[in-house]
Motif scaffolding. Structure first.
Motif, mmCIF file in Angstrom:
data_model
loop_
_atom_site.group_PDB
_atom_site.id
_atom_site.type_symbol
_atom_site.label_atom_id
_atom_site.label_comp_id
_atom_site.label_asym_id
_atom_site.label_seq_id
_atom_site.Cartn_x
_atom_site.Cartn_y
_atom_site.Cartn_z
ATOM 1 N N TRP A 60 70.420 7.134 29.731
ATOM 2 C CA TRP A 60 71.731 7.770 29.720
ATOM 3 C C TRP A 60 72.767 6.734 30.125
ATOM 4 C CZ3 TRP A 60 67.880 8.910 33.195
ATOM 5 C CH2 TRP A 60 68.096 8.503 34.504
ATOM 6 N N CYS A 61 74.029 7.049 29.895
ATOM 7 C CA CYS A 61 75.095 6.113 30.228
ATOM 8 C C CYS A 61 75.267 6.048 31.748
ATOM 9 C CB CYS A 61 76.395 6.551 29.567
ATOM 10 S SG CYS A 61 77.740 5.420 29.927
ATOM 11 N N HIS A 62 75.413 4.830 32.286
ATOM 12 C CA HIS A 62 75.546 4.661 33.735
ATOM 13 C C HIS A 62 76.997 4.488 34.177
ATOM 14 C CE1 HIS A 62 71.214 4.286 34.846
ATOM 15 N NE2 HIS A 62 71.132 4.071 33.552
ATOM 16 N N ASN A 63 77.919 4.618 33.239
ATOM 17 C CA ASN A 63 79.340 4.514 33.563
ATOM 18 C C ASN A 63 79.835 5.885 34.039
ATOM 19 O OD1 ASN A 63 82.087 4.235 33.617
ATOM 20 N ND2 ASN A 63 82.315 3.937 31.393
ATOM 21 N N ARG A 64 80.198 5.960 35.331
ATOM 22 C CA ARG A 64 80.544 7.254 35.914
ATOM 23 C C ARG A 64 81.796 7.874 35.302
ATOM 24 N NH1 ARG A 64 77.399 4.926 39.502
ATOM 25 N NH2 ARG A 64 76.123 6.189 40.881
ATOM 26 N N ARG A 65 82.607 7.052 34.631
ATOM 27 C CA ARG A 65 83.828 7.595 34.025
ATOM 28 C C ARG A 65 83.597 8.078 32.594
ATOM 29 N NH1 ARG A 65 88.283 3.178 35.866
ATOM 30 N NH2 ARG A 65 88.297 3.686 38.082
ATOM 31 N N CYS A 66 82.392 7.842 32.075
ATOM 32 C CA CYS A 66 82.107 8.187 30.679
ATOM 33 C C CYS A 66 81.630 9.639 30.595
ATOM 34 C CB CYS A 66 81.038 7.239 30.149
ATOM 35 S SG CYS A 66 80.497 7.634 28.490
ATOM 36 N N ARG A 67 81.994 10.309 29.511
ATOM 37 C CA ARG A 67 81.577 11.707 29.352
ATOM 38 C C ARG A 67 80.066 11.838 29.174
ATOM 39 N NH1 ARG A 67 84.317 14.051 24.584
ATOM 40 N NH2 ARG A 67 82.704 15.607 24.768
ATOM 41 N N ALA A 68 79.429 10.735 28.759
ATOM 42 C CA ALA A 68 77.979 10.768 28.542
ATOM 43 C C ALA A 68 77.205 10.389 29.803
ATOM 44 C CB ALA A 68 77.609 9.819 27.411
ATOM 45 N N TYR A 69 77.910 10.205 30.922
ATOM 46 C CA TYR A 69 77.251 9.773 32.158
ATOM 47 C C TYR A 69 76.163 10.760 32.588
ATOM 48 C CZ TYR A 69 76.511 9.066 37.141
ATOM 49 O OH TYR A 69 75.932 8.889 38.369
ATOM 50 N N ARG A 112 73.194 0.131 25.145
ATOM 51 C CA ARG A 112 74.644 0.275 25.020
ATOM 52 C C ARG A 112 74.984 1.739 24.762
ATOM 53 N NH1 ARG A 112 77.743 0.181 20.560
ATOM 54 N NH2 ARG A 112 76.059 -0.665 19.308
ATOM 55 N N CYS A 113 76.051 2.201 25.423
ATOM 56 C CA CYS A 113 76.522 3.570 25.206
ATOM 57 C C CYS A 113 77.488 3.563 24.023
ATOM 58 C CB CYS A 113 77.215 4.087 26.465
ATOM 59 S SG CYS A 113 78.040 5.668 26.222
ATOM 60 N N LYS A 114 77.243 4.438 23.050
ATOM 61 C CA LYS A 114 78.104 4.457 21.861
ATOM 62 C C LYS A 114 79.460 5.096 22.163
ATOM 63 C CE LYS A 114 75.539 6.252 18.504
ATOM 64 N NZ LYS A 114 75.044 6.550 17.151
ATOM 65 N N ARG A 115 79.512 5.888 23.225
ATOM 66 C CA ARG A 115 80.757 6.594 23.524
ATOM 67 C C ARG A 115 81.768 5.685 24.214
ATOM 68 N NH1 ARG A 115 79.575 12.466 24.830
ATOM 69 N NH2 ARG A 115 79.808 12.762 22.611
ATOM 70 N N CYS A 116 81.313 4.945 25.256
ATOM 71 C CA CYS A 116 82.265 4.103 25.988
ATOM 72 C C CYS A 116 82.069 2.617 25.700
ATOM 73 C CB CYS A 116 82.165 4.355 27.491
ATOM 74 S SG CYS A 116 80.612 3.814 28.213
ATOM 75 N N GLY A 117 80.988 2.252 25.023
ATOM 76 C CA GLY A 117 80.775 0.857 24.645
ATOM 77 C C GLY A 117 80.166 -0.019 25.731
HETATM 78 ZN ZN LIG Z 1 79.229 5.757 28.236
#
Ligand SMILES: [Zn+2]
Length: 201
Positions: free
Chosen positions: A7-16, A36-41
């Motif tokens: 899963w995405c590890h960027n806490r600001r990303c909706r996919a977190y 790589r997260c496709k939503r936040c890059g």
């Molecule tokens: Zn993300």
């Protein structure tokens, strides 16, 4: 490498923190084992947010040390046996504990446990220069550990924190509460498990 288990590890990303939803996470580099997260890059390593992130020791050693700690092996014995710095052992313990907490919250406190019969108890623990109380609960039929809380005092806050964790684990409809005399269970269960009926006033 399996992007579906990431899963995405960027806490600001909706996919977190959202696992297995479509194809949000893809492989960024097979060689560096990065996704790589496709939503936040953002890209992140396979070991991001785990105790194995950027360690300079072999993986088996970290796993062995954390396993020994979990079974109560003294830190001094681990330091002597593996010639490790005490601060390194402390950091591995702290980071693996934080990871275990996140896994527990994600899997157990997600409201899907069938709470047929729950048992709770408090343990008195002697620390360095202090005494602590550990309250913990398990589901009797499955023997699943539902969580715990720690406090310097065996008081209602300790029990309340524990019951809030239990409530997060699964649906609760009707309750029969039996206690050995610690009054906090009855009083805090009334606070934590009741559903207020609004009368419009
Ligand atoms: Zn993300």
């Amino acid at each position: 490498m399996d992007p579906h288990s990431q899963w995405c590890h960027n806490r600001r990303c909706r996919a977190y923190g959202r696992i297995g939803e479509g194809h949000i996470v893809v492989i960024h580099s097979q060689k560096e084992r990065r996704y790589r997260c496709k939503r936040c890059g953002r890209t992140f390593s396979e070991t991001t947010d785990t105790v194995l992130y950027r360690i300079h020791k072999p993986k088996w050693l970290v796993v062995a040390v954390v396993t020994l700690l979990a079974h109560g092996c003294p830190v001094q014995a681990i330091v002597a046996a593996f010639e490790l710095d005490e601060r390194t052992v402390a950091r591995w313990q702290r980071e693996s504990g934080a990871q275990c907490k996140r896994v527990h919250e994600h899997l157990i406190e997600a409201g899907r446990v069938a709470l047929l019969q729950v048992q709770a108890d408090e343990l008195r623990i002697k620390g360095v220069g202090a005494v602590y109380w550990l309250a913990s609960a398990l589901e009797v039929k499955s023997r699943l550990w539902l969580g715990g809380s720690i406090s310097e005092h065996r008081d209602r806050e300790l029990i309340r924190t524990l019951l809030i964790r239990v409530r997060a684990c699964g649906p609760i409809e009707h309750i029969l509460l039996v206690t050995d005399g610690l009054a906090s269970y009855a009083s805090q269960a009334l606070h934590v498990f009741r559903k207020p009926l609004r009368n419009g006033k």
